[in-house]
Every structure is written in structure tokens, then in C-alpha cells.
Write a protein that holds these residues in place. Structure first.
Motif, PDB file in Angstrom:
ATOM      1  N   ASP A   1       0.851  -1.161   0.043  1.00  0.00           N
ATOM      2  CA  ASP A   1       0.146   0.126  -0.105  1.00  0.00           C
ATOM      3  C   ASP A   1       0.797   1.489   0.040  1.00  0.00           C
ATOM      4  O   ASP A   1       1.975   1.446   0.451  1.00  0.00           O
ATOM      5  CB  ASP A   1      -0.767   0.258   1.423  1.00  0.00           C
ATOM      6  CG  ASP A   1      -2.153   0.977   1.199  1.00  0.00           C
ATOM      7  OD1 ASP A   1      -1.979   1.844   2.243  1.00  0.00           O
ATOM      8  OD2 ASP A   1      -2.562   1.329  -0.011  1.00  0.00           O
ATOM      9  N   VAL A   2       0.446   2.300  -0.497  1.00  0.00           N
ATOM     10  CA  VAL A   2       0.924   3.748  -0.742  1.00  0.00           C
ATOM     11  C   VAL A   2       1.238   4.390   0.818  1.00  0.00           C
ATOM     12  O   VAL A   2       2.247   4.981   1.042  1.00  0.00           O
ATOM     13  CB  VAL A   2       0.373   4.578  -1.514  1.00  0.00           C
ATOM     14  CG1 VAL A   2      -0.803   5.270  -0.723  1.00  0.00           C
ATOM     15  CG2 VAL A   2       1.371   5.664  -2.294  1.00  0.00           C
ATOM     16  N   THR A   3       0.601   3.965   1.761  1.00  0.00           N
ATOM     17  CA  THR A   3       0.662   4.579   2.856  1.00  0.00           C
ATOM     18  C   THR A   3       2.084   4.247   3.722  1.00  0.00           C
ATOM     19  O   THR A   3       2.611   4.693   4.546  1.00  0.00           O
ATOM     20  CB  THR A   3      -0.481   4.071   3.935  1.00  0.00           C
ATOM     21  OG1 THR A   3      -0.560   2.443   3.743  1.00  0.00           O
ATOM     22  CG2 THR A   3      -1.658   4.682   3.694  1.00  0.00           C
ATOM     23  N   ARG A   4       2.642   2.822   3.104  1.00  0.00           N
ATOM     24  CA  ARG A   4       3.684   2.635   3.666  1.00  0.00           C
ATOM     25  C   ARG A   4       5.049   3.493   3.130  1.00  0.00           C
ATOM     26  O   ARG A   4       5.635   4.092   4.133  1.00  0.00           O
ATOM     27  CB  ARG A   4       4.062   1.042   3.206  1.00  0.00           C
ATOM     28  CG  ARG A   4       3.534   0.052   3.773  1.00  0.00           C
ATOM     29  CD  ARG A   4       3.812  -1.267   3.319  1.00  0.00           C
ATOM     30  NE  ARG A   4       5.396  -1.701   3.554  1.00  0.00           N
ATOM     31  CZ  ARG A   4       6.069  -2.453   3.072  1.00  0.00           C
ATOM     32  NH1 ARG A   4       5.543  -3.332   1.933  1.00  0.00           N
ATOM     33  NH2 ARG A   4       7.158  -2.935   3.184  1.00  0.00           N
TER      34      ARG A   4
ATOM     35  N   LEU B   1       7.135   6.404   5.613  1.00  0.00           N
ATOM     36  CA  LEU B   1       8.623   6.645   5.702  1.00  0.00           C
ATOM     37  C   LEU B   1       9.027   8.032   5.195  1.00  0.00           C
ATOM     38  O   LEU B   1       9.936   8.697   6.074  1.00  0.00           O
ATOM     39  CB  LEU B   1       9.221   5.819   4.624  1.00  0.00           C
ATOM     40  CG  LEU B   1       9.163   4.503   5.222  1.00  0.00           C
ATOM     41  CD1 LEU B   1       9.573   3.169   4.264  1.00  0.00           C
ATOM     42  CD2 LEU B   1      10.447   4.124   6.438  1.00  0.00           C
ATOM     43  N   LEU B   2       8.335   8.678   4.370  1.00  0.00           N
ATOM     44  CA  LEU B   2       8.548  10.002   3.901  1.00  0.00           C
ATOM     45  C   LEU B   2       8.138  11.030   4.951  1.00  0.00           C
ATOM     46  O   LEU B   2       8.946  12.073   4.929  1.00  0.00           O
ATOM     47  CB  LEU B   2       7.773  10.366   2.540  1.00  0.00           C
ATOM     48  CG  LEU B   2       8.275   9.545   1.428  1.00  0.00           C
ATOM     49  CD1 LEU B   2       7.293   9.748   0.186  1.00  0.00           C
ATOM     50  CD2 LEU B   2       9.745  10.158   0.757  1.00  0.00           C
ATOM     51  N   ASP B   3       7.048  10.833   5.742  1.00  0.00           N
ATOM     52  CA  ASP B   3       6.735  11.948   6.656  1.00  0.00           C
ATOM     53  C   ASP B   3       7.784  11.500   7.694  1.00  0.00           C
ATOM     54  O   ASP B   3       8.208  12.993   8.600  1.00  0.00           O
ATOM     55  CB  ASP B   3       5.265  11.658   7.044  1.00  0.00           C
ATOM     56  CG  ASP B   3       4.282  11.905   6.069  1.00  0.00           C
ATOM     57  OD1 ASP B   3       4.665  12.724   5.395  1.00  0.00           O
ATOM     58  OD2 ASP B   3       3.127  11.568   6.185  1.00  0.00           O
ATOM     59  N   LYS B   4       8.304  10.577   8.023  1.00  0.00           N
ATOM     60  CA  LYS B   4       9.218  10.402   9.113  1.00  0.00           C
ATOM     61  C   LYS B   4      10.623  11.122   8.720  1.00  0.00           C
ATOM     62  O   LYS B   4      11.070  11.843   9.405  1.00  0.00           O
ATOM     63  CB  LYS B   4       9.532   9.059   9.316  1.00  0.00           C
ATOM     64  CG  LYS B   4      10.212   8.499  10.521  1.00  0.00           C
ATOM     65  CD  LYS B   4      10.500   7.139  10.692  1.00  0.00           C
ATOM     66  CE  LYS B   4      11.556   6.534  11.765  1.00  0.00           C
ATOM     67  NZ  LYS B   4      11.737   5.376  11.816  1.00  0.00           N
ATOM     68  N   GLN B   5      10.813  11.153   7.553  1.00  0.00           N
ATOM     69  CA  GLN B   5      12.102  11.714   6.986  1.00  0.00           C
ATOM     70  C   GLN B   5      11.993  13.145   7.084  1.00  0.00           C
ATOM     71  O   GLN B   5      12.806  13.895   7.557  1.00  0.00           O
ATOM     72  CB  GLN B   5      12.235  11.260   5.583  1.00  0.00           C
ATOM     73  CG  GLN B   5      13.715  11.852   5.073  1.00  0.00           C
ATOM     74  CD  GLN B   5      13.716  11.458   3.473  1.00  0.00           C
ATOM     75  OE1 GLN B   5      12.816  11.647   2.880  1.00  0.00           O
ATOM     76  NE2 GLN B   5      15.106  11.373   3.193  1.00  0.00           N
ATOM     77  N   LYS B   6      10.727  13.657   6.605  1.00  0.00           N
ATOM     78  CA  LYS B   6      10.426  15.116   6.737  1.00  0.00           C
ATOM     79  C   LYS B   6      10.452  15.885   8.198  1.00  0.00           C
ATOM     80  O   LYS B   6      10.958  16.787   8.391  1.00  0.00           O
ATOM     81  CB  LYS B   6       8.808  15.268   6.173  1.00  0.00           C
ATOM     82  CG  LYS B   6       8.501  16.710   5.686  1.00  0.00           C
ATOM     83  CD  LYS B   6       7.310  16.553   4.978  1.00  0.00           C
ATOM     84  CE  LYS B   6       6.555  17.990   4.799  1.00  0.00           C
ATOM     85  NZ  LYS B   6       5.339  17.892   4.377  1.00  0.00           N
TER      86      LYS B   6
END
Length: 599
Positions: free
Chosen positions: A560-563, A567-572
């Protein structure tokens, strides 16, 4: 003791690269002052930096012995002076110690701006001037045209100017004969109390401070007790010598002679250039007039890269200031750079030379802040403040108006480049005062703001005229203009070292150019770095350095795209935190390059 009538004291003046140091070499060689095996080019330019750049920075002295054609023996004291506008103070000081000047003009290039400036200094010092045409062996040499130029532009008779080639040695004998026949002997009285002028001083690790003196009256012997009139300090003379160019001990210096003394002086600051030296027991009635103090025109901060080297920097700067009376300094501290010194210079080349000397001779790495000039701030309560550093400007509400220094610039340029030079001066807010012709060359006089000249005017002038223009200036006056302080913010933190004063009308272009330049020079970080130029609270230009990014979604395949989103939000969030606490390192070359802007 040498008879006064058999002494000649003279300096060599000319534009940069017209052959002063080469002529000095030939005179030393012809009079056999230095043996053939010890002879080298530019023998009087003792500093590495002088030999490397091929320029003279310090005026140097040498004593020559010459037997004239009529069999008379003469002592010639020669001072080789710098040609560059930034070292004009060094030239004016040397002029006071001698009675005559050899004016050298390149037979292919003719009279240049610096030729004019230096010859006027010699005329003011009431010198007898002998015109010399150098480089007559070049195919482009045109002696008749240049003689005409000397008469038209400078106004001295050049009909019997001596034609030489300092490189090949052609005509050097004629120069020596002209020195003994046309230059006046010095004046002085052997029986008066000692009166000597302190011309220069420098530090020697073995001898302490070495003092160069020109004796006006009386005599100076080893073992005598002397007093410096300005500082009141007294010393015992350990050694009396003349420079040939090495130190050669002698018993006594008499009137009209130039020599050096050592007296176990520990601090260079105890020997002020222009001071009068006299005997302690039998002093002279009045001191010599001395020198006008030089006015620094460019200021900048020097800070050690390693803050623990501050004391070594203090020592280095004190020693250099001793040797160079036109360099001034005071301590300052900055939030970003720690402790350092705010230094005053006569121009950008002077600044570069001092910086290079500190880095080479004392092995200290430096950070240099933006060069700035002195502004006069008129406050609303009627007082006037001098502003040396744009970071110290008072609150805008308290300022009634700001005045900036303006200079009178003289530019000599071949006719085909005149349009480019006029455009360059107009772009720098110049006002044309005069335009005349000397042969095929135009002489333009402009009233220019000094802060527009300080950065890269000279480089630009050389590039638009392919190196054919020559430029000289003197301080004129202060005048009011619409000036504002522009700050540079990196990652929303103001960088003190990059604050500059600009004209409001040109602030946006200047701000944009600085931001673009810094964007290229500051390396990428793990987070976005905004670079902004601001006046007061208003941002006038902005660039952003994009972040270095790691591909955190590389390990996700399918699903799923939410995975990926997670990860991107965590990086942000990590980048946001980094940006909040991250320090942006600005490399040293970024400071220098950002200030040398092509407008």
C-alpha cells in the motif's frame, strides 16, 4: 665623515611596472655595491610576497659609492619606492628623507595615472626631478611622443630626458652622471645638536627593532645616549650602520646621511615613524615636522579560524603595524566569529598583502569580513557617529541621514575604451568632472563613491580596457545619499561578516547577486537552507539550497502507498528537526567570492 657636497639622496618614482626596481638593480650592479655572485633580480624587494607578485610594497634603502667621470667620489643614498596607489603613503614618507627624484616613464606606454600621482608627491616635497625614459629597446618605444606627453601632462621639461634600458643596462652610466650633476646636495650643520628623522623601523629577531634615520644636523655615534622626542624614550646606541643592502657597521653618521641604528629597543611601537631623534644631554631646540598620519579608507575584520590563535594574531598584527605606519587596528568581537581585530587599510591590495603576510609569516589561518568604508551617521539628536562596521549601525528611527565618502578618481585610458570606462563609472554612481586628451589617450576625472570602488572597481576597469587603463584616486569629501544596511540571512540566522551598506536603488540587484553567489558556494546540507537578503525586516531576495536526500522508500516494493508515505513523513520530520538545530558551515572562500561581485 663624508663631505655634504659629495652626498646625493634620491628616490625612484614611477607607475607600476615601469622599471623602478630593475633600475635600482642596475645602479647597484654598475657601482659594484653587491658582488656579482650575490646579485639577483629585484634585490631590494626582500619579502617573498613582493618577489612573487613582482611589486614593491615597502620602500627600501641602499647606499652606493660612485666615482664620477671627473674623478670625484660620491655617496648616493637611493630609496626604491612602490608604484601602487595603495602604498602611496610609503612613497610620500620616502620623499621627505631625500632631495631629488628620478622620474621613470616607460617609453612605450607613456605617462600613466600613478606616474602623475607620484610625481606630484615629489613636486610637493620640493624635489629636483630628473626625467628618464626606460625600455627604449622595445619595438613599441616612441621617445619623442613620450617626451611630449611628460611636458604636456606633467609640465616639466623633458627635452634632455635620459634614454635607458634598465633590463640591458643601456644608458645607466648617464643616469649616475645626471644624479651627481643635476641633483642638489643635502643641507645640514655638523656642529649643531643632533637632529635626525626616523624614516622607518622594522623588527629583527636577533637585533630587536632596527631604526632607519636621516640625519639633518649634528652627528650620531655608537655608544651615545639618544632620545625620541615624541615618545620621550631614551636608549643607548649599540650599533650604527649603513645598508649596502646588507648592514655594514660604521663609526659615525653625519649630516645628510641615511643609515640604521639599533639600541636594544624591544617594541616596534616605541619607534614612531616621523619622530625626531636627538641626544639626551644636548637636545635640539625643536622637533622636525614629521609626517601627516595616513587616513585608512577601507576597514575589515580579521579573525583567526582557530579561536585559540587569537594571542598569536595579536602579536603578528602588532609587529606588522610597527613596520607599516599606514595600517591601523583595534580589537573587536563577533557572535559568529569570536575575537578578532577591526583593521584599517589604504586599499584592497594593502588588505590582501597584510592578510597574506599574517598567514605566511605567522602561520595563522584567517577569516576576513566584508571590506567597508567609514560612513558618517547623523542622528536625530544632532550628533554625528563614525560607522566602521555595518553591523554596528544604530536603529533606523534614530538616523536622520547617512553620509558616505567620495573620491576624485583620475583615469587615463586609450580612446577606443573610453565608452566602456564612462559606462562603468556611471554604473557606479559617478559624476563626471573633466575629460581631456593627452595624445591618443583620454584623461577622465570622476567623482565616485568610495564604497563602489572598494570591492572590484579596479578589476572591472582592467577587464573592460584589456589592462590598458591606469587609475589613481584621492579622498575628496563626504556627501549625503540614500544608503541602507543589507543583511544576509543563512538558515534565518544573520551572518555579521556579510552585512554591507548599499545604495537603496541598487540594493535588490546586489542582494539577488549575493544570494545567487552564496547558493553556488555553500555546500548542500541534509536539510533545505534558505539564503535571504534583507533590509530591516523586509526580505528583498531569496535563494534556497536544496537538501541532500536519501531514498528512504527504496526498500518498499509493492504494498500500500501508506507505507511509503509513512517513511517520507518520518524523513520530513527528521529534516525539520535538523533544520531547527543544524548549523550551516559557510566556507571561507564563500565570504571573499560573495563580496567580489560582478554587478
Amino acid at each position: 665623515m663624508v663631505d655634504l657636497n659629495n652626498i646625493r639622496n634620491f628616490s625612484i618614482v614611477a607607475h607600476i611596472d615601469h622599471g623602478k626596481s630593475t633600475l635600482a638593480d642596475r645602479l647597484i650592479e654598475t657601482t659594484q655595491t653587491v658582488s656579482g655572485r650575490d646579485m639577483k633580480e629585484q634585490i631590494l624587494d626582500s619579502m617573498d610576497i613582493e618577489r612573487e607578485r613582482g611589486i614593491t610594497i615597502k620602500a627600501n634603502t641602499v647606499r652606493l659609492s660612485y666615482t664620477a667621470e671627473n674623478g670625484e667620489k660620491f655617496i648616493l643614498n637611493l630609496i626604491d619606492t612602490p608604484g601602487h596607489v595603495d602604498f602611496a603613503y610609503e612613497v610620500s614618507r620616502s620623499m621627505k628623507a631625500v632631495e631629488g627624484s628620478l622620474l621613470i616613464v616607460d617609453a612605450s606606454q607613456g605617462v600613466e595615472a600613478q606616474t602623475l600621482a607620484n610625481v606630484y608627491t615629489a613636486i610637493e616635497a620640493d624635489h629636483e626631478i630628473v626625467p628618464i625614459l626606460n625600455k627604449v629597446d622595445l619595438p613599441a618605444a616612441d621617445c619623442e611622443r613620450v617626451k611630449g606627453q611628460i611636458e604636456d601632462v606633467i609640465g616639466i621639461d623633458a627635452s634632455n630626458a635620459i634614454e635607458i634600458s634598465a633590463k640591458t643596462g643601456l644608458g645607466i652610466k648617464n643616469v649616475l652622471e645626471a644624479i651627481v650633476n643635476f641633483l642638489p646636495p643635502p643641507k645640514g650643520n655638523l656642529n649643531s645638536p643632533l637632529k635626525a628623522m626616523l624614516v622607518d623601523s622594522w623588527y629583527d629577531p636577533y637585533l630587536g627593532v632596527v631604526v632607519l634615520v636621516r640625519i639633518q644636523d649634528g652627528k650620531l655615534k655608537k655608544g651615545e645616549k639618544i632620545r625620541m622626542i615624541k615618545t620621550g624614550a631614551t636608549y643607548n646606541v649599540d650599533r650604527v650602520a649603513v645598508l649596502t643592502p646588507e648592514m655594514e657597521d660604521i663609526d659615525c653618521l653625519g649630516p645628510g646621511e641615511i643609515g640604521v641604528i639599533t639600541a636594544s629597543i624591544k617594541q616596534v611601537r616605541d619607534t614612531r615613524v616621523g619622530d625626531t631623534v636627538t641626544h639626551e644631554r644636548n637636545p635640539c631646540d625643536e622637533a622636525l615636522p614629521g609626517y601627516k598620519p595616513s587616513q585608512p579608507v577601507v576597514f575589515c575584520g580579521l579573525f583567526p579560524v582557530d579561536t585559540s590563535e587569537f594571542e598569536s594574531l595579536r602579536e603578528a598584527i602588532e609587529k606588522l603595524a610597527l613596520n607599516d605606519a599606514s595600517f591601523s587596528y583595534e580589537m573587536e568581537s563577533s557572535a559568529a566569529l569570536g575575537f578578532g581585530f577591526r583593521c584599517g587599510f589604504l586599499g584592497l591590495l594593502h588588505l590582501e598583502v597584510i592578510r597574506d603576510r599574517v598567514e605566511r609569516e605567522y602561520n595563522i589561518e584567517l577569516i576576513t569580513t566584508a571590506p567597508s568604508v567609514i560612513y558618517h551617521i547623523h542622528t536625530t539628536d544632532g550628533s554625528i557617529q563614525e560607522l566602521h562596521n555595518p553591523a554596528d549601525i544604530p536603529d533606523a528611527v534614530k538616523i536622520s541621514h547617512i553620509e558616505e565618502p567620495r573620491i576624485k578618481a583620475t583615469i587615463l585610458v586609450p580612446d577606443e575604451y573610453l565608452g566602456d570606462v564612462l559606462k562603468l563609472c556611471q554604473d557606479r554612481r559617478g559624476i563626471q568632472l573633466d575629460l581631456t586628451y593627452a595624445g591618443a589617450r583620454a584623461m577622465v576625472v570622476y567623482d565616485l563613491p568610495l564604497n563602489e570602488v572598494v570591492f572590484d572597481f579596479y578589476d572591472k576597469l582592467k577587464s573592460v580596457t584589456k589592462g590598458y587603463a591606469s587609475f589613481d584616486y584621492q579622498m575628496e569629501k563626504y556627501s549625503q545619499d540614500d544608503l541602507v544596511k543589507m543583511q544576509i540571512l543563512v538558515n534565518e540566522e544573520p551572518v555579521d561578516a556579510l552585512s554591507i551598506m548599499v545604495h537603496r536603488g541598487r540594493s535588490e540587484t546586489r542582494g539577488r547577486a549575493m544570494c545567487e553567489k552564496l547558493k553556488e558556494l555553500i555546500p548542500q546540507h541534509m536539510f533545505k537552507v534558505p539564503i535571504q537578503a534583507a533590509i530591516g525586516g523586509r526580505v528583498i531576495a531569496r535563494e534556497t539550497i536544496s537538501a541532500l536526500r536519501k531514498d528512504v522508500t527504496a526498500k518498499c516494493y509493492g504494498g500500500d502507498v501508506t507505507r511509503k508515505r509513512k517513511l517520507l513523513d518520518k524523513q520530513k520530520a527528521g529534516k525539520k528537526k535538523m533544520r531547527q538545530f543544524g548549523r550551516v558551515e559557510i566556507p571561507q572562500e564563500a565570504f571573499i567570492s560573495a563580496l567580489k561581485l560582478d554587478n
